[in-house]
Design a protein around this motif. Structure first.
Motif, PDB file in Angstrom:
ATOM      1  N   THR A 184      41.728  43.370  26.053  1.00  0.00           N
ATOM      2  CA  THR A 184      41.596  42.560  27.264  1.00  0.00           C
ATOM      3  C   THR A 184      40.549  41.483  27.020  1.00  0.00           C
ATOM      4  O   THR A 184      39.505  41.756  26.417  1.00  0.00           O
ATOM      5  N   VAL A 185      40.813  40.271  27.487  1.00  0.00           N
ATOM      6  CA  VAL A 185      39.841  39.185  27.354  1.00  0.00           C
ATOM      7  C   VAL A 185      39.997  38.262  28.558  1.00  0.00           C
ATOM      8  O   VAL A 185      41.109  37.851  28.889  1.00  0.00           O
ATOM      9  N   HIS A 186      38.872  37.974  29.232  1.00  0.00           N
ATOM     10  CA  HIS A 186      38.937  37.217  30.486  1.00  0.00           C
ATOM     11  C   HIS A 186      37.715  36.329  30.681  1.00  0.00           C
ATOM     12  O   HIS A 186      36.591  36.700  30.324  1.00  0.00           O
ATOM     13  N   TRP A 187      37.961  35.170  31.253  1.00  0.00           N
ATOM     14  CA  TRP A 187      36.937  34.209  31.662  1.00  0.00           C
ATOM     15  C   TRP A 187      35.940  34.899  32.573  1.00  0.00           C
ATOM     16  O   TRP A 187      36.303  35.666  33.466  1.00  0.00           O
ATOM     17  N   ASN A 188      34.654  34.593  32.387  1.00  0.00           N
ATOM     18  CA  ASN A 188      33.615  35.341  33.072  1.00  0.00           C
ATOM     19  C   ASN A 188      32.856  34.514  34.108  1.00  0.00           C
ATOM     20  O   ASN A 188      31.668  34.745  34.333  1.00  0.00           O
ATOM     21  N   HIS A 189      33.518  33.554  34.720  1.00  0.00           N
ATOM     22  CA  HIS A 189      32.912  32.772  35.795  1.00  0.00           C
ATOM     23  C   HIS A 189      33.783  32.868  37.041  1.00  0.00           C
ATOM     24  O   HIS A 189      34.991  33.106  36.953  1.00  0.00           O
ATOM     25  N   SER A 190      33.174  32.670  38.182  1.00  0.00           N
ATOM     26  CA  SER A 190      33.913  32.707  39.443  1.00  0.00           C
ATOM     27  C   SER A 190      34.825  31.496  39.548  1.00  0.00           C
ATOM     28  O   SER A 190      34.405  30.365  39.297  1.00  0.00           O
ATOM     29  N   VAL A 191      36.066  31.734  39.903  1.00  0.00           N
ATOM     30  CA  VAL A 191      37.079  30.694  40.092  1.00  0.00           C
ATOM     31  C   VAL A 191      37.816  31.027  41.394  1.00  0.00           C
ATOM     32  O   VAL A 191      38.111  32.203  41.639  1.00  0.00           O
ATOM     33  N   PRO A 192      38.111  30.032  42.241  1.00  0.00           N
ATOM     34  CA  PRO A 192      38.767  30.341  43.519  1.00  0.00           C
ATOM     35  C   PRO A 192      40.036  31.176  43.385  1.00  0.00           C
ATOM     36  O   PRO A 192      40.314  32.034  44.227  1.00  0.00           O
ATOM     37  N   GLU A 193      40.830  30.932  42.324  1.00  0.00           N
ATOM     38  CA  GLU A 193      42.090  31.655  42.159  1.00  0.00           C
ATOM     39  C   GLU A 193      41.922  33.041  41.543  1.00  0.00           C
ATOM     40  O   GLU A 193      42.878  33.814  41.483  1.00  0.00           O
ATOM     41  N   HIS A 194      40.700  33.365  41.073  1.00  0.00           N
ATOM     42  CA  HIS A 194      40.461  34.643  40.407  1.00  0.00           C
ATOM     43  C   HIS A 194      39.790  35.617  41.370  1.00  0.00           C
ATOM     44  O   HIS A 194      38.799  35.268  42.024  1.00  0.00           O
ATOM     45  N   ARG A 195      40.291  36.820  41.429  1.00  0.00           N
ATOM     46  CA  ARG A 195      39.710  37.826  42.303  1.00  0.00           C
ATOM     47  C   ARG A 195      38.507  38.528  41.683  1.00  0.00           C
ATOM     48  O   ARG A 195      37.679  39.095  42.396  1.00  0.00           O
ATOM     49  N   LEU A 196      38.425  38.524  40.346  1.00  0.00           N
ATOM     50  CA  LEU A 196      37.325  39.190  39.651  1.00  0.00           C
ATOM     51  C   LEU A 196      36.900  38.343  38.458  1.00  0.00           C
ATOM     52  O   LEU A 196      37.693  37.565  37.926  1.00  0.00           O
ATOM     53  N   THR A 197      35.665  38.504  38.029  1.00  0.00           N
ATOM     54  CA  THR A 197      35.200  37.874  36.793  1.00  0.00           C
ATOM     55  C   THR A 197      35.497  38.800  35.612  1.00  0.00           C
ATOM     56  O   THR A 197      35.881  39.964  35.787  1.00  0.00           O
ATOM     57  N   GLY A 198      35.273  38.308  34.407  1.00  0.00           N
ATOM     58  CA  GLY A 198      35.472  39.138  33.238  1.00  0.00           C
ATOM     59  C   GLY A 198      34.596  40.383  33.246  1.00  0.00           C
ATOM     60  O   GLY A 198      35.040  41.471  32.884  1.00  0.00           O
ATOM     61  N   ALA A 199      33.340  40.233  33.658  1.00  0.00           N
ATOM     62  CA  ALA A 199      32.429  41.379  33.696  1.00  0.00           C
ATOM     63  C   ALA A 199      32.876  42.396  34.739  1.00  0.00           C
ATOM     64  O   ALA A 199      32.790  43.615  34.516  1.00  0.00           O
ATOM     65  N   GLU A 200      33.337  41.928  35.881  1.00  0.00           N
ATOM     66  CA  GLU A 200      33.816  42.847  36.917  1.00  0.00           C
ATOM     67  C   GLU A 200      35.074  43.584  36.467  1.00  0.00           C
ATOM     68  O   GLU A 200      35.250  44.777  36.737  1.00  0.00           O
ATOM     69  N   LEU A 201      35.941  42.883  35.749  1.00  0.00           N
ATOM     70  CA  LEU A 201      37.124  43.546  35.201  1.00  0.00           C
ATOM     71  C   LEU A 201      36.735  44.588  34.161  1.00  0.00           C
ATOM     72  O   LEU A 201      37.352  45.658  34.078  1.00  0.00           O
ATOM     73  N   ALA A 202      35.717  44.275  33.363  1.00  0.00           N
ATOM     74  CA  ALA A 202      35.261  45.232  32.362  1.00  0.00           C
ATOM     75  C   ALA A 202      34.798  46.531  33.022  1.00  0.00           C
ATOM     76  O   ALA A 202      35.091  47.633  32.528  1.00  0.00           O
ATOM     77  N   ASP A 203      34.092  46.422  34.127  1.00  0.00           N
ATOM     78  CA  ASP A 203      33.664  47.612  34.859  1.00  0.00           C
ATOM     79  C   ASP A 203      34.864  48.398  35.367  1.00  0.00           C
ATOM     80  O   ASP A 203      34.890  49.630  35.309  1.00  0.00           O
ATOM     81  N   ARG A 204      35.856  47.672  35.870  1.00  0.00           N
ATOM     82  CA  ARG A 204      37.064  48.351  36.372  1.00  0.00           C
ATOM     83  C   ARG A 204      37.804  49.054  35.242  1.00  0.00           C
ATOM     84  O   ARG A 204      38.248  50.201  35.378  1.00  0.00           O
ATOM     85  N   LEU A 205      37.952  48.392  34.107  1.00  0.00           N
ATOM     86  CA  LEU A 205      38.665  48.976  32.977  1.00  0.00           C
ATOM     87  C   LEU A 205      37.939  50.197  32.428  1.00  0.00           C
ATOM     88  O   LEU A 205      38.570  51.149  31.956  1.00  0.00           O
ATOM     89  N   GLY A 206      36.620  50.182  32.497  1.00  0.00           N
ATOM     90  CA  GLY A 206      35.854  51.304  31.994  1.00  0.00           C
ATOM     91  C   GLY A 206      36.128  52.596  32.726  1.00  0.00           C
ATOM     92  O   GLY A 206      35.863  53.683  32.194  1.00  0.00           O
ATOM     93  N   GLY A 207      36.649  52.500  33.958  1.00  0.00           N
ATOM     94  CA  GLY A 207      36.948  53.700  34.727  1.00  0.00           C
ATOM     95  C   GLY A 207      38.402  54.113  34.686  1.00  0.00           C
ATOM     96  O   GLY A 207      38.794  55.054  35.392  1.00  0.00           O
ATOM     97  N   GLU A 208      39.220  53.448  33.853  1.00  0.00           N
ATOM     98  CA  GLU A 208      40.656  53.763  33.811  1.00  0.00           C
ATOM     99  C   GLU A 208      40.887  55.021  32.985  1.00  0.00           C
ATOM    100  O   GLU A 208      40.550  55.097  31.808  1.00  0.00           O
TER     101      GLU A 208
END
Length: 205
Positions: A142-166
């Motif tokens: 997984t690789v994701h942009w890590n800045h807030s963007v209006p069209e994005h619901r999560l940042t890369g760091a927030e997604l990393a936290d979510r993935l860590g609990g999968e």
């Protein structure tokens, strides 16, 4: 996908390569790091949903015996097919995840610049389908942009936290820069200990 289809259609109608995937050094370097993160030189069968114009697809093709790349936007599918013309082991198809999902198992799934377009329930479903389709010991990148963007619901760091609990995934690499977060996971085999948390990898990569 939670972001309306019209958003993506409009992007492709307005530009041949709306995110500059073919021209930006940022993208070129990120692709190189993505390929470098793969733990094996070759994979039997890989899946790349959200392939856009196929720039990462072309690079992944050299590491895969078979590669399925998909996108929900017809214009993106056509451009990715053009980018991979002559690569007979690459299939590019129109597919809307997580509602649609290919059959069989994969030993590599790549989710690049994709997950932040989903709301919580759709993201949960997509990740569960991803894990279920990974062969035991298979790799998820997984690789994701890590800045807030209006069209994005999560940042890369927030997604990393979510993935860590999968459930079912073991974290193998956690690479973080100012602009993006890159992680690799493997599908845990029965009896394998739980994954380390992302915090355990801080300062190691």
């Amino acid at each position: 996908m939670s972001t309306p289809a019209g958003y993506f259609t409009a992007m492709y109608e307005g530009a041949e390569d709306p995110w500059g995937l073919r021209s930006r050094w940022y993208e070129e370097r990120k692709y190189a790091l993505t390929l470098a993160s793969l733990p094996r030189p070759h994979f039997r069968r890989a899946f790349e949903p959200g392939c856009s114009v196929g720039e990462l697809t072309r690079r992944l093709a050299g590491r895969c015996e078979r590669l399925l790349a998909t996108d929900r936007v017809p214009e993106a599918v056509e451009r990715a097919r053009e980018a991979t013309r002559g690569l007979d082991h690459v299939e590019v198809a129109r597919l809307t995840v997580p509602e649609e999902w290919p059959g069989g198992t994969f030993d590599l799934v790549v989710l690049s610049e994709l997950l932040y377009y989903f709301d919580a329930s759709s993201l949960d479903r997509l990740l569960r389908r991803t894990v279920d389709s990974l062969a035991p010991g298979g790799t998820l990148v997984t690789v994701h942009w890590n800045h807030s963007v209006p069209e994005h619901r999560l940042t890369g760091a927030e997604l990393a936290d979510r993935l860590g609990g999968e459930e079912g995934l073991a974290l193998r690499l956690d690479h973080r820069e100012e602009d993006f977060v890159l992680q690799t996971f493997t599908r845990r085999t029965p009896g394998e200990p739980p994954a380390l948390s992302p915090a355990a990898y801080e300062g190691l990569v």
